[in-house]
Design an enzyme around this catalytic site. Structure first.
Site, PDB file in Angstrom:
ATOM      1  N   PRO A   9       0.785  -1.228   0.000  1.00 14.98           N
ATOM      2  CG  PRO A   9      -0.202  -1.162   2.095  1.00 14.98           C
ATOM      3  CD  PRO A   9       0.490  -2.091   1.151  1.00 14.98           C
ATOM      4  CG  ASN A  10      -0.233   4.318   1.287  1.00 16.52           C
ATOM      5  OD1 ASN A  10      -1.211   4.856   0.787  1.00 16.52           O
ATOM      6  ND2 ASN A  10      -0.273   3.763   2.489  1.00 16.52           N
ATOM      7  NE  ARG A  17       2.719  10.265   1.782  1.00 16.73           N
ATOM      8  CZ  ARG A  17       3.082   9.342   2.654  1.00 16.73           C
ATOM      9  NH1 ARG A  17       4.022   9.583   3.543  1.00 16.73           N
ATOM     10  NH2 ARG A  17       2.526   8.147   2.661  1.00 16.73           N
ATOM     11  CE1 TYR A  22       9.299   4.706   3.061  1.00 14.16           C
ATOM     12  CE2 TYR A  22       8.276   6.849   3.472  1.00 14.16           C
ATOM     13  CZ  TYR A  22       8.467   5.526   3.814  1.00 14.16           C
ATOM     14  OH  TYR A  22       7.840   5.014   4.915  1.00 14.16           O
ATOM     15  CB  ALA A  74       1.611  -0.041   6.261  1.00 10.84           C
ATOM     16  CG  ASP A  84      -0.747 -17.495   8.009  1.00  9.80           C
ATOM     17  OD1 ASP A  84       0.270 -17.831   8.647  1.00  9.80           O
ATOM     18  OD2 ASP A  84      -1.867 -17.335   8.521  1.00  9.80           O
ATOM     19  CD  GLU A  95      10.661  -8.152   5.587  1.00 10.02           C
ATOM     20  OE1 GLU A  95      11.004  -9.244   6.111  1.00 10.02           O
ATOM     21  OE2 GLU A  95      10.343  -7.157   6.258  1.00 10.02           O
ATOM     22  CB  SER A  99      13.139   3.538   4.820  1.00  9.29           C
ATOM     23  OG  SER A  99      12.070   2.722   5.285  1.00  9.29           O
TER      24      SER A  99
HETATM   25  O1  CA2 Z   1      10.823   1.544   3.298  1.00 10.43           O
HETATM   26  C1  CA2 Z   1       9.925   0.891   2.765  1.00 10.43           C
HETATM   27  O2  CA2 Z   1       9.991   0.438   1.634  1.00 10.43           O
HETATM   28  C2  CA2 Z   1       8.611   0.648   3.545  1.00 10.43           C
HETATM   29  O3  CA2 Z   1       8.165  -0.692   3.285  1.00 10.43           O
HETATM   30  C3  CA2 Z   1       7.605   1.652   3.049  1.00 10.43           C
HETATM   31  C4  CA2 Z   1       6.308   1.712   3.867  1.00 10.43           C
HETATM   32  C5  CA2 Z   1       6.568   1.771   5.360  1.00 10.43           C
HETATM   33  O4  CA2 Z   1       5.355   1.544   6.044  1.00 10.43           O
HETATM   34  C6  CA2 Z   1       7.575   0.749   5.794  1.00 10.43           C
HETATM   35  O5  CA2 Z   1       7.877   1.020   7.114  1.00 10.43           O
HETATM   36  C7  CA2 Z   1       8.858   0.789   5.014  1.00 10.43           C
HETATM   37  C8  CA2 Z   1       5.448   2.915   3.516  1.00 10.43           C
HETATM   38  C9  CA2 Z   1       5.259   3.215   2.087  1.00 10.43           C
HETATM   39  C10 CA2 Z   1       4.658   4.577   1.958  1.00 10.43           C
HETATM   40  O6  CA2 Z   1       4.683   4.960   0.641  1.00 10.43           O
HETATM   41  C11 CA2 Z   1       5.067   6.225   0.351  1.00 10.43           C
HETATM   42  C12 CA2 Z   1       4.351   6.873  -0.608  1.00 10.43           C
HETATM   43  C13 CA2 Z   1       4.685   8.154  -0.979  1.00 10.43           C
HETATM   44  C14 CA2 Z   1       5.773   8.743  -0.439  1.00 10.43           C
HETATM   45  C15 CA2 Z   1       6.486   8.098   0.502  1.00 10.43           C
HETATM   46  C16 CA2 Z   1       6.145   6.826   0.892  1.00 10.43           C
END
Ligand code: CA2
Length: 142
Positions: A9-10, A17, A22, A74, A84, A95, A99
């Site tokens: 997600p995201n 942002r 990131y 997340a 699972d 995995e 970050s």
């Molecule tokens: O560092 C990573 O790749 C994460 O898996 C990214 C997740 C975060 O919950 C993990 O702790 C680490 C969050 C992704 C959020 O996506 C973004 C979207 C737009 C700008 C920045 C981040």
């Protein structure tokens, strides 16, 4: 010999942002980097904001993929259901996090996924995907 790269997600909003955490690379740019690094190896590069969709894709990969790289975003910290599904994946599984989750707040420190992954990559930024791809190709060939 297809390699699946799944994104949670995201991550479709990457580059828009929190560049200090990131970076500024978009997911489309990461996909292009992966395709360049993959050469002739077929890639399925996908992103979903839905836990159910990711689980269905992990099942699909379990039936067809030589290796799986997943950035569960997340869901890393919440989803026993994805854990699972990954537990049933019988081939190399990485995995991946952009970050370094261990350098961040406490809530980012416990991954449900790490105990079932072959390897974990975190903190290498967007280039982590390319490193993961090279690593999984080596594991598949070994
Ligand atoms: O560092 C990573 O790749 C994460 O898996 C990214 C997740 C975060 O919950 C993990 O702790 C680490 C969050 C992704 C959020 O996506 C973004 C979207 C737009 C700008 C920045 C981040």
């Amino acid at each position: 010999m297809t390699i699946y790269i799944l994104n949670g997600p995201n991550l479709n909003r990457l580059g828009t942002r929190e560049p200090e955490v990131y970076g500024r690379t978009t997911l489309a740019e990461i996909e292009a980097m992966c395709r360049a690094a993959a050469g002739d190896t077929p890639l399925e590069f996908r992103q979903s904001n839905s836990e159910a969709q990711l689980i269905d894709w992990i099942h699909e990969a379990t039936d067809t993929a030589a290796g799986l790289i997943i950035n569960p975003a997340a869901f890393t910290f919440t989803s026993m259901a994805i854990m699972d599904a990954l537990k049933m994946f019988p081939r190399p599984l990485i995995e991946l996090h952009i970050s370094n989750i261990h350098r961040r707040e406490q809530m980012y420190h416990h991954s449900y996924m790490s105990p079932v992954a072959t390897a974990v990559i975190a903190g290498l930024g967007a280039r982590g995907y390319v490193h993961a791809l090279h690593a999984i190709k080596e594991m598949i060939d070994a």
